[in-house]
Design an enzyme around this catalytic site. Structure first.
Site, short mmCIF file in Angstrom:
data_model
loop_
_atom_site.label_atom_id
_atom_site.label_comp_id
_atom_site.label_asym_id
_atom_site.label_seq_id
_atom_site.Cartn_x
_atom_site.Cartn_y
_atom_site.Cartn_z
N ASP A 219 45.30 -35.70 -22.08
CA ASP A 219 44.25 -36.00 -23.05
C ASP A 219 44.09 -34.76 -23.95
O ASP A 219 44.72 -33.72 -23.73
CB ASP A 219 42.94 -36.39 -22.36
CG ASP A 219 42.05 -37.21 -23.30
OD1 ASP A 219 42.29 -37.21 -24.51
OD2 ASP A 219 41.10 -37.85 -22.80
C1 BGC Z 1 39.83 -38.95 -25.82
C2 BGC Z 1 41.00 -39.89 -25.79
C3 BGC Z 1 41.69 -39.93 -27.13
C4 BGC Z 1 42.06 -38.53 -27.55
C5 BGC Z 1 42.82 -38.47 -28.85
C6 BGC Z 1 40.16 -37.63 -26.45
O1 BGC Z 1 39.01 -36.87 -26.64
O2 BGC Z 1 39.36 -38.76 -24.51
O3 BGC Z 1 40.57 -41.16 -25.39
O4 BGC Z 1 42.82 -40.77 -27.05
O5 BGC Z 1 40.88 -37.76 -27.65
O6 BGC Z 1 42.06 -38.76 -29.93
#
Ligand code: BGC
Length: 755
Positions: A281
């Site tokens: 993530d």
């Molecule tokens: C979120 C994800 C997301 C990623 C990219 C993160 O903060 O937890 O769900 O895909 O950002 O934008």
């Protein structure tokens, strides 16, 4: 020949089956040519900004890094022309010309935003879920995107957690079906087709079990609970051939998911046979530093060795892996394996065949925000609404009435799309006021805001990070309420649109108080006091604690955050063009103290009486019943359904056999309507304590007014199984009880024996 090989590889990855023997020759040949630095470069996912920067870092010098072969993928870049610029840098300017993965968060629609996932799940309609994902894939790929950070399948049983809005709710069975339908919708059956994209199941794993519902908080859970309750939807996505997995922020058994070898290798790859790649993530690799596991080099090595393939934004892999290799902390083989998985994904996407496959500048106008797509978004929204109460059949409304349309969300374009809609465009959203005028042009509609979403300026500041979601009026609360009450007094009926602003749920949007804010409660009470019929249209990204409102003589239609067609879809349902058919996919608590509350809880050794009567030395509370405000699976219709004549086709079965339940459902009311027939199973005796009941089947049916249908739901051998103390998936002999009905309190029941 080449095409045939490609097809084989596509099928192999889609159906999860590339083994060492079946490696893709083109990828192997490429790996031979790559330097160590180039391999490490493929493990690097960057964003030049343009998406939602949830962490601290937005990548710098992206262009130079692409040219240097230091980037495997990008996100936050969209539109065929912009993506072409990036892709050309990779293909024409880097030494080996390896194309980029282009990712995006397409969570509930690309430009045609449809309901938040918790809303869409409430439709219990897997065809619609799949169609929604297909539409999102068609629009996103038209804009050059080939990889989607969705579906989010985290089981959530704590409505304080803001990201409950992004998932399918509390139930592993329903969650698994939705995970599967979403993956199929995004990926289709040919990943190289121009209208399909790689899916990414997230957030692996258990992110929804964050302690106290506070985002990014720790998770601590027994393996038995994990396997039986929280892991099934991720596994369902893997079984459906999902191309990638995103590791979650939280720790599990003391090790953050991004560095957790048990999770990413032992479970995901070895036990589940996952063949795709794992991405972190947003900076979750670097976040292992504040988690307390060491410096950037240490946590990067930990992550690679655990089975992480791609580092989102943090550049820990890019900047430290070479050193770790020199120091013997990682192997070149581990780097090569990670690189191979990313190249294989590019290969099956068809990017090696044609890096510009998704870059057709004519497609956006043709495929995005089309009339058909908006019509589908309207249908999806109408199907996601849940009728919670309908005192005196206030709803549906006739189209020629004098209506006072009030409330802070009645004319609030900024709040229609819901959380995590960064690719959507709020300015296109249809407000409720507009929708009412579109659908009921002969009604007299008068509007007043009536209240602020919240009067708390500090709270509003926290919510308004992405834009003015809570706009605090200059007028005093009293003046606003008085204005709305005046309109109400002169109207035939009042519709009050109340609830949560868009960013009162979503990432980093946890609440400790999940009631309707006081400013709106005051408005609701004042409207009801006029004696006029009142329908509440309740908007939220989570279950709310609404015992007071549910006790009022009102109608309540729960509409979540409905997306770009919000106003039209709400009007369709309010005026009876569509009869609501949604069912809750999370239990609604009476109060925050009951959380976590979910229907499949265990009985305990000292169960409280089913009727909520208090008894000392039982598992209960002094100050609240155990029962929820509204049970899982609950939802009313403008018509009524009666269940009768439940039968099983057998009284006993052997291991490996199926059994079918048949029930008669009759529409006894005055409207045609859809009903979700639900089957719950109770395993009476197990080697580990069983849940009180578990959803194991459902069917959504349409019944004309007066019509009866026999509905059959078949339980497969797997539906009787659970993970035992050894984590073996087994069905144990003994008695099972089947319950069928309209929600998780279903009372019609029959028993059978598994020999
Ligand atoms: C979120 C994800 C997301 C990623 C990219 C993160 O903060 O937890 O769900 O895909 O950002 O934008």
């Amino acid at each position: 020949m080449y095409y045939k090989k490609l097809l084989f590889a596509v099928m192999a990855l889609t159906f999860g089956a590339i083994s060492a023997q079946q490696r893709i020759p083109e990828v192997e040949a490429l790996l031979q040519k790559m330097t160590l630095e180039e391999k490490i470069g493929q493990l690097n996912l960057l964003t030049p900004g343009g998406g939602v920067a949830t962490g601290e870092v937005v990548s710098k010098n992206v262009e130079a890094k692409i040219k240097a072969g230091e980037v495997g993928g990008l996100f936050g870049v969209a539109g065929p022309d912009k993506v072409r610029v990036a892709q050309e840098l990779a293909v024409k300017k880097s030494r080996l010309g390896i194309p980029l993965l282009i990712g995006s968060d397409v969570i509930h629609g690309y430009k045609t935003t449809y309901p938040i996932p918790l809303g869409l799940a409430s439709s219990w309609d897997m065809d619609l879920v799949q169609q929604a994902a297909q539409m999102a894939a068609k629009e996103a790929t038209a804009d050059g995107i080939n990889w989607n950070f969705s579906p989010m399948v985290d089981i959530a049983r704590d409505p304080r957690w803001g990201r409950i809005a992004e998932g399918a709710g509390e139930d592993p069975y329903l969650g698994s079906k939705i995970a599967e339908a979403s993956v199929k919708g995004y990926q289709g059956d040919d990943l190289a087709a121009a209208h399909t994209m790689l899916a990414c199941v997230k957030h692996f794993a258990l992110y929804g079990a964050a302690e106290a519902g506070r985002d990014y908080h720790s998770v601590d859970m027994s393996k038995i609970k994990m396997f039986n309750q929280y892991l099934p939807p991720y596994k369902a996505a893997v079984d459906a051939g999902v191309a990638s997995v995103m590791s979650s922020f939280n720790d599990i058994d003391g090790i953050p998911a991004t560095g957790n070898k048990w999770l990413l290798t032992d479970l995901l790859r070895n036990r589940w046979d996952f063949k795709g790649f794992v991405v972190s993530d947003y900076t979750s690799l670097n976040e292992m530093i504040p988690h307390g596991l060491g410096d950037l080099q240490a946590v990067s090595a930990l992550a690679l060795n655990a089975g992480l393939d791609m580092d989102m934004v943090g550049e820990g892999f890019l900047t430290t892996l070479k050193k770790s290799l020199e120091e013997g902390k990682v192997t070149e083989e581990a780097i090569t394996n990670a690189c191979r998985r990313i190249l294989e994904a590019k290969y099956v996407s068809g990017l090696f065949d044609n890096p510009y496959r998704y870059l057709d500048s004519k497609r956006p106008a043709k495929d995005i925000l089309t009339k058909e797509n908006r019509a589908l978004a309207r249908t999806l929204a109408a199907h996601s609404f849940v009728l919670l109460k309908n005192e005196n059949n206030i709803l549906p409304l006739q189209k020629n009435k004098k209506i006072a349309l009030v409330g802070p969300l009645a004319d609030s374009r900024n709040n229609m799309l819901g959380t995590w809609a960064p690719t959507g465009d709020v300015s296109l959203a249809v407000t409720i006021l507009e929708g009412f005028k579109n659908v009921a042009p002969n009604a007299t509609i008068q509007y007043a805001k009536g209240a602020n979403i919240s009067d708390d300026e500090e709270f509003a500041k926290h919510v308004n990070v992405f834009g003015p979601r809570i706009e605090i009026d200059e007028r005093s609360p009293e003046v606003m309420v008085d204005e709305a009450v005046e309109l109400a007094k002169n109207a035939d009926v009042v519709v009050a649109v109340v609830g949560e602003a868009t960013e009162m749920t979503g990432e980093a949007a946890s609440r400790t108080d999940i009631s309707i804010p006081e400013s709106q409660k005051i408005l609701i009470r004042a409207l009801v006091a006029t004696g006029k019929p009142v329908a509440l249209v309740l908007m939220s990204g989570r279950p709310l604690t609404i015992p007071d409102e549910l006790g009022l003589p009102v109608a309540i239609l729960q509409v979540w955050h409905p997306g770009v067609e919000a106003g039209n879809a709400i009007a369709d349902v309010v005026f009876g063009d569509y009869n609501p058919s949604g069912k809750l996919t999370v239990t609604w608590p009476r109060n925050v103290g009951q959380i976590p509350i979910y229907y499949s809880a265990k009985n305990t050794g000292r169960p409280a009486p089913e009727n909520d009567e208090f008894q000392k030395f039982r598992s209960n509370y002094l100050d609240s019943p155990n029962s929820p405000l509204l049970p899982f699976g609950y939802g009313l219709s403008y018509t009524n359904f009666e269940y009768s004549n439940l039968k099983l086709d057998k009284t006993s079965i052997g291991q490996g056999e199926s059994i079918s339940a048949t029930v008669t459902v009759t529409n006894t009311g005055n409207y045609d309507g859809e009903e979700v027939v639900q089957l719950y199973l109770k395993d009476e005796v197990r080697s580990i304590t069983p849940p009180k009941r578990e959803l194991k089947g459902f069917r959504k049916i349409l019944l004309k007014k007066g019509e009866s249908k026999e509905v059959t739901i078949t339980l497969s051998p797997d539906d009787l199984k659970f993970y035992n103390s050894q984590l073996d998936f087994v069905a144990e002999p003994g008695e099972f009880q089947v319950f069928v009905g309209t929600n998780s309190d279903a009372q019609l029941s029959k028993s059978f024996v598994l020999n």
